[in-house]
Design an enzyme around this catalytic site. Structure first.
Site, short mmCIF file in Angstrom:
data_model
loop_
_atom_site.label_atom_id
_atom_site.label_comp_id
_atom_site.label_asym_id
_atom_site.label_seq_id
_atom_site.Cartn_x
_atom_site.Cartn_y
_atom_site.Cartn_z
N SER A 145 -28.68 35.48 -13.66
CA SER A 145 -28.36 36.74 -14.32
C SER A 145 -27.22 37.41 -13.58
CB SER A 145 -29.58 37.67 -14.28
OG SER A 145 -29.22 38.97 -14.70
N TYR A 159 -35.96 41.93 -9.66
CA TYR A 159 -35.45 40.91 -10.60
C TYR A 159 -34.10 40.38 -10.10
CZ TYR A 159 -33.32 39.17 -14.96
OH TYR A 159 -32.69 38.42 -15.91
#
Ligand code: NAP
Length: 250
Positions: A145, A159
């Site tokens: 990501s 995350y």
């Protein structure tokens, strides 16, 4: 004609993983569509692929659970006797939060699914693909990501860190298995139109963010899937240890 390659896509039932599964099937792969809870969505992806003349099967496994991972790879062994490609796409995020509000249970879940799950699935793939273990080589793509680069302060630093670890793992493992016929690469999606935003309570996030995105729009899952398909393909035969940003510039 060469035998069709076998690809396992974790989290293939929805979003980016479903796009990868569909495009890979069109490119001639036989596709294992992994899911954890949405059996109907996974069955729908399989039906779509079959309707187009492709081959796929749905396979339930929680990538946060080693037993499930082992059973999933054994099921592929039984069905096909080999594995040519793995896309580690399954991933979870949680509600917007500062670190000082995060529970240990949340941190463990994020790390267990996103990081440990990716690493354990890759271990099973390497055990089957590596020439060191009698395999014929293979390709692995890890879905990271842009959060890994941006850090996601006051959003989800947990995350972001789980994906940063995936990037470091991608670099290191690529070198570890480069002489064993395995290429390992990653993609870093930016903001992509999928259900993941609803899963953390902000379904409109892709639309709300358009003004700060360089291209003034979020990405489509197929735009990430096409980058993954490139990294899987022989067109990327000399590409390993690379991580491609698929983020419209941010
Ligand atoms: P999504 O629409 O929420 O879909 C998630 C997929 O992962 C589903 O197929 C889900 O299965 C599966 N999954 C979740 N937990 C799992 C587990 N423990 N074991 C096995 N499968 C599991 O997500 P997405 O947006 O497509 O995201 C895919 C990947 O891209 C993730 O790694 C995510 O971090 C990354 N990413 C997404 C964005 C974005 O903006 N969308 C941006 C950057 C990176 P079920 O259907 O059974 O629930």
């Amino acid at each position: 004609m060469a035998e069709r390659k076998i690809l396992l896509v974790t989290g293939g039932s929805r979003g980016i993983g479903a796009s990868v599964a569909r495009l890979a099937a069109k490119a001639g792969y036989r596709v294992g569509v992994n899911f954890v809870s949405d059996a109907e969505a996974a069955a729908g992806v399989v039906r779509e692929i079959e309707a187009e003349g492709g081959e796929a099967f749905a396979i339930r496994a929680d990538v946060g659970d080693e037993k499930d991972i082992l059973a999933m790879f054994e099921a592929i062994d039984e069905r096909y006797g080999r594995l040519d490609a793995l896309v580690n796409n399954a991933g979870v995020v949680d509600r917007k939060s500062r670190l000082d509000e995060m529970s240990a249970a949340r941190l463990r879940r994020i790390m267990t699914v996103n990081t440990v799950g990716t690493i354990l699935c890759t271990r099973e793939a390497v055990r089957r693909m590596s020439t060191r273990h009698g395999g014929k080589g293979g390709v692995i793509v890890n879905v990271s990501s842009m959060a890994a680069e941006l850090g996601s302060p006051s959003l989800y630093v947990d995350y972001a860190a789980s994906k940063g670890a995936v990037d470091t793992f991608t670099h290191g493992l690529a070198l570890e298995v480069a002489a064993e016929g395995i290429r390992v690469n990653g993609v870093r999606p930016g903001i992509i139109e999928t259900d993941i935003h609803a899963s953390r309570g902000e379904p409109d996030w892709p639309r709300e963010m358009t003004s700060v995105l360089p291209m003034q729009r979020a990405g489509h899952p197929d735009e990430v899937a096409r980058a993954v398909l490139y990294l899987l393909s022989d067109d990327a035969s000399y590409v390993t240890g690379s991580i491609l940003n698929v983020s419209g510039g941010r």
